[in-house]
Design a protein around this motif. Structure first.
Motif, short mmCIF file in Angstrom:
data_model
loop_
_atom_site.label_atom_id
_atom_site.label_comp_id
_atom_site.label_asym_id
_atom_site.label_seq_id
_atom_site.Cartn_x
_atom_site.Cartn_y
_atom_site.Cartn_z
N LEU A 131 37.20 10.46 26.44
CA LEU A 131 38.39 11.21 26.07
C LEU A 131 39.16 10.56 24.92
O LEU A 131 40.01 11.21 24.30
N LEU A 132 38.86 9.30 24.61
CA LEU A 132 39.67 8.57 23.64
C LEU A 132 39.63 9.19 22.25
O LEU A 132 40.68 9.56 21.69
N THR A 133 38.44 9.31 21.66
CA THR A 133 38.35 9.77 20.29
C THR A 133 38.79 11.23 20.12
O THR A 133 39.54 11.53 19.19
N PRO A 134 38.37 12.18 21.00
CA PRO A 134 38.90 13.55 20.86
C PRO A 134 40.42 13.61 20.97
O PRO A 134 41.07 14.37 20.24
N ALA A 135 40.99 12.81 21.86
CA ALA A 135 42.45 12.80 21.98
C ALA A 135 43.11 12.25 20.72
O ALA A 135 44.17 12.73 20.30
N SER A 136 42.49 11.26 20.08
CA SER A 136 43.06 10.73 18.84
C SER A 136 42.99 11.76 17.72
O SER A 136 43.87 11.81 16.86
N ILE A 137 41.93 12.61 17.73
CA ILE A 137 41.84 13.67 16.73
C ILE A 137 42.94 14.69 16.93
O ILE A 137 43.60 15.15 15.98
N LEU A 138 43.22 15.05 18.19
CA LEU A 138 44.33 15.98 18.46
C LEU A 138 45.65 15.39 18.00
O LEU A 138 46.49 16.09 17.42
N ALA A 139 45.85 14.09 18.27
CA ALA A 139 47.10 13.45 17.86
C ALA A 139 47.26 13.45 16.34
O ALA A 139 48.34 13.74 15.81
N SER A 140 46.17 13.18 15.60
CA SER A 140 46.26 13.17 14.14
C SER A 140 46.51 14.56 13.58
O SER A 140 47.22 14.73 12.60
N LEU A 141 45.91 15.59 14.22
CA LEU A 141 46.16 16.96 13.77
C LEU A 141 47.61 17.37 14.00
O LEU A 141 48.16 18.19 13.26
N ALA A 142 48.22 16.79 15.02
CA ALA A 142 49.63 17.09 15.31
C ALA A 142 50.57 16.20 14.50
O ALA A 142 51.79 16.29 14.66
N MET A 188 48.72 25.55 25.35
CA MET A 188 48.28 24.22 24.97
C MET A 188 49.42 23.47 24.30
O MET A 188 50.31 24.07 23.71
N SER A 189 49.34 22.14 24.35
CA SER A 189 50.50 21.36 23.94
C SER A 189 50.19 20.37 22.84
O SER A 189 50.86 19.38 22.69
N ALA A 190 49.15 20.62 22.06
CA ALA A 190 48.77 19.64 21.04
C ALA A 190 49.78 19.59 19.93
O ALA A 190 49.94 18.58 19.26
N SER A 191 50.53 20.66 19.69
CA SER A 191 51.42 20.70 18.54
C SER A 191 52.88 20.62 18.93
O SER A 191 53.75 20.87 18.11
N THR A 192 53.20 20.25 20.16
CA THR A 192 54.60 20.22 20.57
C THR A 192 55.37 19.11 19.89
O THR A 192 56.57 19.20 19.71
N SER A 193 54.66 18.02 19.54
CA SER A 193 55.35 16.89 18.92
C SER A 193 55.22 16.90 17.41
O SER A 193 55.50 15.91 16.75
N ALA A 194 54.75 18.01 16.83
CA ALA A 194 54.58 18.07 15.38
C ALA A 194 55.94 18.12 14.72
O ALA A 194 56.94 18.57 15.29
N PRO A 195 56.08 17.67 13.44
CA PRO A 195 57.34 17.73 12.74
C PRO A 195 57.84 19.15 12.61
O PRO A 195 57.07 20.11 12.56
N ALA A 196 59.15 19.28 12.52
CA ALA A 196 59.76 20.61 12.51
C ALA A 196 59.42 21.38 11.25
O ALA A 196 59.39 22.60 11.24
N ASN A 197 59.16 20.67 10.13
CA ASN A 197 58.91 21.35 8.87
C ASN A 197 57.45 21.73 8.68
O ASN A 197 57.06 22.20 7.63
N SER A 198 56.61 21.51 9.70
CA SER A 198 55.18 21.85 9.57
C SER A 198 54.82 22.89 10.61
O SER A 198 55.38 22.95 11.69
N ALA A 199 53.86 23.73 10.24
CA ALA A 199 53.41 24.77 11.15
C ALA A 199 52.55 24.16 12.25
O ALA A 199 51.93 23.13 12.05
N PRO A 200 52.51 24.79 13.44
CA PRO A 200 51.65 24.28 14.51
C PRO A 200 50.20 24.26 14.06
O PRO A 200 49.73 25.14 13.34
N VAL A 201 49.49 23.24 14.53
CA VAL A 201 48.09 23.07 14.15
C VAL A 201 47.22 23.39 15.36
O VAL A 201 47.42 22.83 16.43
N ALA A 202 46.25 24.28 15.19
CA ALA A 202 45.34 24.60 16.29
C ALA A 202 44.39 23.44 16.53
O ALA A 202 44.10 22.67 15.63
#
Length: 474
Positions: free
Chosen positions: A427-438, A1-15
């Motif tokens: 798909l809009l709101t669930p995708a926005s939740i994934l983006a905020s978690l990342a 899965m690719s939800a956390s690929t764009s997360a900042p380098a100093n943060s751990a991946p978010v499920a």
């Protein structure tokens, strides 16, 4: 899965199933956005032609122009005895068109939506449910001119005297109320019963009130804006100082529906003893209103209209999935449409030729008997093109405050064209939740791809089940 690929380098991946971080502001609250909150009207020009993508509507130009003609017929009181049928595939804007018609008819016009299956109740007859909805869609605007005393309270002094019924204590003999307007002031000497109403309304010096001269009814309008504080948010409502004299004639307008009048008169009053109160508590919440009572209410309403005191405001009844009604309901609808005070009736269905419910051999277009179908003007809604799906998705994103990255809108438009517009919007709101978690403020194309892994559209789900069933059978 690719939800956390764009997360900042100093943060751990978010499920993807992790809880969102707590809000930094305790006052921040998200409000629910209705599916059709962006619909403001039909978006027609003064000549009746559909403007391009206005009033929250995308496409459906022919249907909007046809509904505009119906609005003109309703406003000119020439649509009685008929109904409008919106026919089209799911997700093509039938409910939005009905809501837009209601907006075009006026802000105070009652709009009563229901689904065909709502008539099937164990408490109330099917015909009673339909009659109740029709009565709730007929508004009554009552205008009364009353003599009132209106102003800001400058003095509130109760005068006490000895209680004649007892040797102990005192009772309020009268109350002195000072009222002030822009034009002047007046001191009133009021009855003790009015003082009790003042205490019940929690009125204090500085409030703006009006007292009806005939009945003595007291109404608190708000707090005088002279007492407004410097707070940004406050629970109090501030109103300006009333203009004119303290003693004036004022026109009061009240909006009710015939359904409200029916319910108020059908409710048994009973006595004040404990058994009457307990009996009213254990009774069923819904009570059928008799035809005799409705006729009596109609007589009173007619007398008010003849006197010029009230005005009837026909509203809109919207029955979605009308093919779910049975032959008994369809027969009763014919009678309701013939009523002299019938509201504007709009049906919606996505069926073609179908069996009329409640019969065994009557197959009719849209599942509606031909005698009722003959009363309808039928408007067809068209499927959306890829470009229109893209515009609708962008419009909903703007309403919900969402931002898209590169290629996201085109990807969502493709999903809508392949499956359905509703699936793309879901798909809009669930995708926005994934983006905020990342840790992102905008939706990326990877979020949409992950949504397709987590959720299925109806066509894909049906094909997978049929394939697995075929494999199991082999």
């Amino acid at each position: 899965m690719s939800a956390s690929t764009s997360a900042p380098a100093n943060s751990a991946p978010v499920a993807h199933n992790a809880l969102p971080p707590p809000s930094t502001s305790s006052a921040a609250r998200s409000s629910r956005i209705a599916p059709h909150s962006h619909i403001k009207g039909l978006g027609l020009s003064p000549e009746g032609f559909a403007n391009l993508d206005t009033a929250g509507f995308i496409g459906q130009n022919n249907a909007r122009e046809a509904c505009g003609v119906v609005v003109d017929l309703v406003k000119s009181r020439k649509f009685s005895g008929r109904a409008l049928l919106l026919a089209g595939a799911p997700g093509t804007g039938k409910t939005a068109l009905a809501l837009a018609i209601s907006h075009e008819l006026g802000a105070k016009v009652p709009f009563c939506p229901m689904v065909g299956s709502e008539v099937y109740s164990t408490e109330v007859k099917k015909t009673e449910v339909l009659a109740e909805v029709f009565r709730r869609a007929i508004g009554l605007r009552i205008k009364e001119t009353k003599e009132v005393y209106e102003g800001e309270v400058t003095e509130l002094t109760p005068s006490e005297s000895e209680n004649p019924l007892s040797g102990y204590g005192k009772t309020v003999s009268h109350v002195i109320v000072g009222l002030k307007t822009v034009k002047g002031t007046k001191q009133l000497r009021l009855d003790p019963s009015i003082y009790e109403a003042i205490l019940k309304e929690k009125i204090v010096v500085g409030d703006v009130i009006y007292v009806e001269a005939n009945t003595g009814a007291v109404k608190r309008v708000g707090r005088s804006d002279a007492y407004a504080s410097s707070y940004d948010l406050e629970s109090e409502t501030y109103v300006p100082l009333p203009k004119g004299d303290v003693h004036k004639r004022k026109e009061l307008v009240q909006d009710v529906t015939l359904g409200d009048l029916d319910a108020a008169n059908a409710r048994p009053q009973g006595g004040q003893d404990i058994m009457s109160v307990m009996g009213s508590l254990v009774k069923s919440g819904r009570t059928e209103v008799t035809d005799k009572l409705r006729r009596e209410v109609n007589k009173v309403v007619k007398s008010y209209v003849d006197q010029g005191v009230a005005e009837v405001v026909p509203g809109v009844v919207f029955i979605d999935e009308v093919h779910m009604l049975d032959i008994e309901c369809f027969t009763y609808l014919n009678a309701l449409l013939e009523s002299p005070m019938a509201p504007t009736v709009i049906f919606a269905t996505n069926r073609g030729n179908a069996l009329v419910r409640g019969t065994t051999d009557v197959i009719s277009p849209h599942g509606i008997p031909v005698d009722l179908l003959d009363r309808c003007l039928i408007v067809k809604t068209d499927s959306y093109t890829r470009e229109q799906v893209s515009k609708v998705v962008q419009l909903r994103a703007n309403v919900e405050g969402l931002k898209f990255g590169d290629g996201v809108l085109d990807k969502l438009a493709g999903e809508g064209e392949k499956s359905s517009l509703r699936y793309a919007l879901q798909l809009l709101t669930p995708a926005s939740i994934l983006a905020s978690l990342a840790g992102r403020t905008q939706i990326d194309i990877d979020d949409i791809s992950e949504m397709n892994e987590l959720f299925l559209d109806a066509k894909t789900s049906a094909s997978m089940i049929s394939e697995s069933g075929a494999a199991f059978g082999s």
